[in-house]
Enzyme design. Structure first.
Site, PDB file in Angstrom:
ATOM      1  N   ASP A  28      -9.869   3.498  -3.313  1.00 30.26           N
ATOM      2  CA  ASP A  28     -10.699   2.302  -2.990  1.00 30.26           C
ATOM      3  C   ASP A  28     -11.932   2.405  -3.621  1.00 30.26           C
ATOM      4  O   ASP A  28     -12.813   3.542  -3.670  1.00 30.26           O
ATOM      5  CB  ASP A  28     -10.970   2.654  -1.283  1.00 30.26           C
ATOM      6  CG  ASP A  28      -9.603   2.253  -0.949  1.00 30.26           C
ATOM      7  OD1 ASP A  28      -8.607   2.123  -1.246  1.00 30.26           O
ATOM      8  OD2 ASP A  28      -9.682   2.191   0.664  1.00 30.26           O
TER       9      ASP A  28
ATOM     10  N   ASP B 186       0.847  -1.324   0.061  1.00 27.16           N
ATOM     11  CA  ASP B 186       0.099   0.046  -0.098  1.00 27.16           C
ATOM     12  C   ASP B 186       0.753   0.986  -0.102  1.00 27.16           C
ATOM     13  O   ASP B 186       2.099   1.156   0.268  1.00 27.16           O
ATOM     14  CB  ASP B 186      -0.953   0.117   1.252  1.00 27.16           C
ATOM     15  CG  ASP B 186      -2.351   0.407   1.167  1.00 27.16           C
ATOM     16  OD1 ASP B 186      -2.507   1.212   0.251  1.00 27.16           O
ATOM     17  OD2 ASP B 186      -3.121   0.044   1.698  1.00 27.16           O
TER      18      ASP B 186
ATOM     19  N   TRP C  73      -3.122   3.835  -5.958  1.00 27.79           N
ATOM     20  CA  TRP C  73      -4.090   4.461  -6.077  1.00 27.79           C
ATOM     21  C   TRP C  73      -4.086   5.575  -7.286  1.00 27.79           C
ATOM     22  O   TRP C  73      -4.441   6.567  -7.239  1.00 27.79           O
ATOM     23  CB  TRP C  73      -4.627   5.284  -5.043  1.00 27.79           C
ATOM     24  CG  TRP C  73      -4.370   4.551  -3.598  1.00 27.79           C
ATOM     25  CD1 TRP C  73      -4.791   3.338  -3.159  1.00 27.79           C
ATOM     26  CD2 TRP C  73      -3.619   5.126  -2.616  1.00 27.79           C
ATOM     27  NE1 TRP C  73      -4.575   3.077  -1.903  1.00 27.79           N
ATOM     28  CE2 TRP C  73      -3.927   4.204  -1.463  1.00 27.79           C
ATOM     29  CE3 TRP C  73      -3.203   6.165  -2.439  1.00 27.79           C
ATOM     30  CZ2 TRP C  73      -3.475   4.408  -0.274  1.00 27.79           C
ATOM     31  CZ3 TRP C  73      -2.574   6.545  -1.107  1.00 27.79           C
ATOM     32  CH2 TRP C  73      -2.590   5.612  -0.044  1.00 27.79           C
TER      33      TRP C  73
ATOM     34  N   TYR D  26      -0.738   7.181 -12.751  1.00 26.78           N
ATOM     35  CA  TYR D  26       0.316   7.371 -13.133  1.00 26.78           C
ATOM     36  C   TYR D  26       1.591   6.247 -12.913  1.00 26.78           C
ATOM     37  O   TYR D  26       2.580   6.061 -13.317  1.00 26.78           O
ATOM     38  CB  TYR D  26       1.101   8.622 -12.783  1.00 26.78           C
ATOM     39  CG  TYR D  26       1.148   8.783 -11.261  1.00 26.78           C
ATOM     40  CD1 TYR D  26       1.916   8.102 -10.272  1.00 26.78           C
ATOM     41  CD2 TYR D  26       0.447   9.992 -10.303  1.00 26.78           C
ATOM     42  CE1 TYR D  26       1.923   8.235  -8.906  1.00 26.78           C
ATOM     43  CE2 TYR D  26       0.661  10.055  -9.214  1.00 26.78           C
ATOM     44  CZ  TYR D  26       1.269   9.299  -8.389  1.00 26.78           C
ATOM     45  OH  TYR D  26       1.273   9.210  -7.129  1.00 26.78           O
TER      46      TYR D  26
HETATM   47  C1  GLA Z   1      -5.942   1.254   1.644  1.00 26.53           C
HETATM   48  C2  GLA Z   1      -6.181   0.335   0.396  1.00 26.53           C
HETATM   49  C3  GLA Z   1      -7.082  -0.552   0.701  1.00 26.53           C
HETATM   50  C4  GLA Z   1      -6.870  -1.320   2.068  1.00 26.53           C
HETATM   51  C5  GLA Z   1      -6.756  -0.396   3.169  1.00 26.53           C
HETATM   52  C6  GLA Z   1      -6.189  -1.050   4.372  1.00 26.53           C
HETATM   53  O1  GLA Z   1      -7.098   2.015   1.572  1.00 26.53           O
HETATM   54  O2  GLA Z   1      -6.511   1.176  -0.791  1.00 26.53           O
HETATM   55  O3  GLA Z   1      -7.331  -1.371  -0.374  1.00 26.53           O
HETATM   56  O4  GLA Z   1      -5.695  -2.070   1.687  1.00 26.53           O
HETATM   57  O5  GLA Z   1      -5.663   0.526   2.826  1.00 26.53           O
HETATM   58  O6  GLA Z   1      -5.810  -0.271   5.493  1.00 26.53           O
END
Ligand code: GLA
Length: 407
Positions: A206, A150, A186, A189
């Site tokens: 998300d 992440d 996320w 790029y």
């Molecule tokens: C981010 C990620 C999610 C999940 C949460 C866990 O928001 O994008 O997919 O893994 O963290 O804390």
């Protein structure tokens, strides 16, 4: 001439893969399929809940349909020992993480784990920054098959992010164990250099709700050219009726998401409570004809053939998209989705409606359409005429067709 060609190939490759080393772990030749704990148990996965989920994946037929990765998300590790090795929270995993890895493997599944390139994970657990080698070696030693990394609590600078992901990539490579690497930054790029860093890369936030799903679909429109065998744009998890934390989708929306992600060629990772999954959802996620579209060895990404951004449709009246991609056998698959608030009737996808232009087919090309949700061949048509979708329900009605040219 040969030298010129070699130089051009080199220039092309260095332009598309600016990072020095490639991931090259032989994995992810087609999008990964499996389960992730996030939209089920969030920060509290436990040994018991994981084992119940593994049983459910087997009992529902999801495993047989190809969902083989069992991926733990955030909330597993509570700290590090004196050597810096990650320690799973003993109250959640009383027998330790190794025991769970072994049980998951014994069930025939592959085991995935979660980390973060920053100092802490998004949920405040230990991050990998500065610990890449220790962590990669630890993952390899316990038999991890998949790592999601992440992007919380880390620098927002793009180049720094690429360098940090490259550090984990190299540490994983050095272990000698093939570990699928899913980076979660996320952002679109990541797509242009995704192949050099990971097996899949999150291209948006998300998904979390219907609007988020539509937004992640929109993000995919401009970055399809970057994916292919070994590395894919990751549109985030498949949400269904049993997604927890207020993010559940209607059956219709869950099927539309599945139909879109399959043709766009995103990983298919289900994240919801599978111990109570409905029969409708099981039928959705185990549709082998749709899964075959996602898993097609050509690995082409879907392109938007008709329509514009879907996210604004959340309040709109008519909002329709057609996405399509070519398969290895020369056929095309199209997904038609109605995200608007009115029923759409008799929508036609053919050359005459500028729907199949990207296929390059002549107007007289004869096609055999197959309805992938009805599991039915339809009468042959010419490409000019195409297929007619009699009715698409509001807020997520979808249909999927495979169009096979007959020569
Ligand atoms: C981010 C990620 C999610 C999940 C949460 C866990 O928001 O994008 O997919 O893994 O963290 O804390």
């Amino acid at each position: 001439m040969l030298l010129r060609l070699t130089i051009s190939v080199f220039v092309l490759l260095s332009a598309s893969f600016p990072s020095t080393t490639a991931l090259n772990n032989g994995l992810g030749l087609v999008p990964s399929m499996g389960f992730n704990t996030w939209y089920d148990v969030f920060m509290n996965p436990t040994e018991d809940s994981c084992l119940a989920l593994v049983d459910a994946i087997k009992a529902t037929g999801l495993y047989d349909a190809g969902y083989h990765y069992f991926n733990l998300d955030d909330g597993v590790f509570s700290g590090r020992d004196a050597n810096g090795t990650l320690v799973a929270n003993p109250s959640q995993f009383p027998n330790g993480i190794q025991s769970l890895v072994d049980r998951v493997h014994a069930a025939g599944m592959k085991f995935g784990i979660y980390t973060d390139r920053g100092t802490q994970t998004c949920g405040g657990r230990p991050g990998a920054q500065g610990y890449e080698t220790i962590d990669a070696n630890f993952y390899a030693s316990i038999g991890v098959d998949f790592l999601k990394e992440d992007s919380c609590n880390a620098s927002p600078d793009e180049e720094t992010a690429f360098a940090e992901y490259a550090r984990m990539r190299d540490a994983l490579n050095k272990t000698g164990r093939p570990i699928y690497f899913n980076l979660c930054g996320w952002n679109t790029y990541y797509a242009p250099i995704g192949h050099s860093l990971a097996n899949s890369w999150r291209t948006g936030g998300d998904d979390g709700n219907w609007e988020g799903i539509l937004g992640n679909v929109d993000n995919a429109a401009g970055i399809v050219q970057y994916q292919g065998p070994g590395g894919f744009n990751d549109l985030d998890y498949l949400l269904g009726k049993n997604a927890q934390g207020g993010v559940a989708q209607t059956d219709l929306q869950a099927r539309a998401q599945f139909s879109l992600y399959s043709v766009i060629t995103s990983p298919l990772i289900i994240s919801q409570d599978l111990t109570k999954i409905s029969d409708y959802s099981i039928v959705t996620y185990t549709n082998r004809e749709v899964i075959a579209v996602n898993q097609d060895p050509r690995g082409a990404g879907g392109i938007r053939l008709v329509g514009g951004d879907l996210r604004p449709c959340i309040n709109g009246s008519t909002c329709l998209n057609v996405w399509g991609k070519p398969l290895v056998d020369g056929s095309w698959v199209i997904t038609v989705v109605n995200a608007g608030s009115q029923v759409v009737t008799n929508f036609t996808c053919g050359l005459a409606t500028n729907c199949l232009t990207a296929t390059g087919w002549l107007p007289t090309q004869k096609l055999v359409p197959r309805d992938l949700w009805q599991h039915q061949d339809l009468p042959g048509v010419q490409a000019q005429q195409g297929v007619v979708v009699p009715s698409l329900q509001a807020l997520g009605g979808s249909a999927m067709f495979k169009l096979t040219p007959v020569w």
